[in-house]
Design a protein around this motif. Sequence first.
Motif: not given
Length: 459
Positions: A129-132, A289-291, A336-343, A409-413
């Motif tokens: 979510s740092n991509a946000k 604030k709430t990601s 970057m593929h999205d706006g949320s960083g879920l990718s 994310l799973t495997g990413a902090v």
Amino acid sequence: MTGTPDETPTHSFTPSGNHRHRKARVSRIGTRRSLVLALAVPVASATLAGTSAFAADGNTVTAASPAHDVDAARTGGTPTADDAQLVKNLNERVADTRLGSDVSGVVLDGDSDTTLWDHNGSTALMPASNAKLATATTALTLLGPDHRFTTRVVYGDGTLTLIGGGDRTLTSADLADMTKAAVAGLKAAGRTDVKVRVDDSLFAEPSLADGWNEGYYPTEVAPVRSLVVDGAAVQDTSLDAGKVFAKQLAAAGITVDGQVGRAQAGRSAVPVAQHTSGPLSGIVKKMLKTSDNNIAETLLRMTAVTLGKPATFEGGVDLVRQVLASYGVSLDNFVMHDGSGLSRADRIPAATLAQLLEAITRAPALGSIVDGLPVAGEAGSSLGPEWGRFDDAHSKCAVGKVHAKTGTLTGAVALSGVTKTADGEWRVFSFIENNSTADPAGIKDAMDGLAATVNGCWA
């Protein structure tokens, strides 16, 4: 372009709401928006490239190049005793086994732009979510902090159509006010029955971003549509909103004929009600604030729509790249593929995130990003005690002192933000780890410890 001094004394907003006096490059948001807009229309193929776009205007943000020697403090200068101790501590603590071997980090001096510490800072890792931070910067730069989103109701041929305008903060109470206006109009015309349709044609048909899977729907993120009420976590937020609208109409004595359906409003339809959101600045704060993944994806598309680009992941990300380049932020190894960083296909180096945060702190129009960064120990935010953040022996000293965007994310902090030392020095930092097999809570504790080290309270 007008000639503007490259260095001008200014006051920059701090996370606490106070001001700090330092030399900062002037940021002309209006000029930047105009130039990006000129290049962003669908018929244009050129994009802003590197740091040259604003060099003539003196607006380029020049960040220190990543230094691969982690033993070097203050790039290009003599390290102070405090800097040397910071480097020593970070070198030791980044080796924490909980962080694994795929870990990177960068620390900048917030007042001088110099690199204090770099550990694999140019390595491209999943930012989560740092991509946000990139999404928020793009939306605020191109739309402006006062931009608002409008939801409308129109009438034609016996049908009320609820039209989505990309307001992810729309509530059932807001919709009730629109319903009241619509009912008044119907009754004044002597009509007590109506069909209900929803129009979410503002966005392209929902799709999965590269690096997404259907398991994300609808809890992690809902299929991205331009209409939603109460942030509903459902597969079809538009039809859900239409059903809420239909129930409100029925409660007011209007008979709704048939089922709620989807249809594009006709050009001859008559406006009967509308609701305007709060300013974008407040929406960005809420998102950070709430990601909030849904707000992030909506903002990515609304920025594209407003600038005449396709309302798709690709249309929004194209603008992200242009805007970051306009601030002088490196796009080396940036994916970057999205706006949320879920990718799980996103890749952003820690050095890029640190440069971006440095640029953010120097642009008043981006102040809501700094204000929206979660604060260590802040309940209700992604750094709150309910998430077990900054609560161990090493990091709890930084409660209230670290302002940072989380990423998980799973495997990413990831953790990227700003902090002020006891000596009044501002520091910008970014830390990312991927593929650690340690307990997630332990990884976050180790990451929080790095931030406390940057603050200096864990000396």
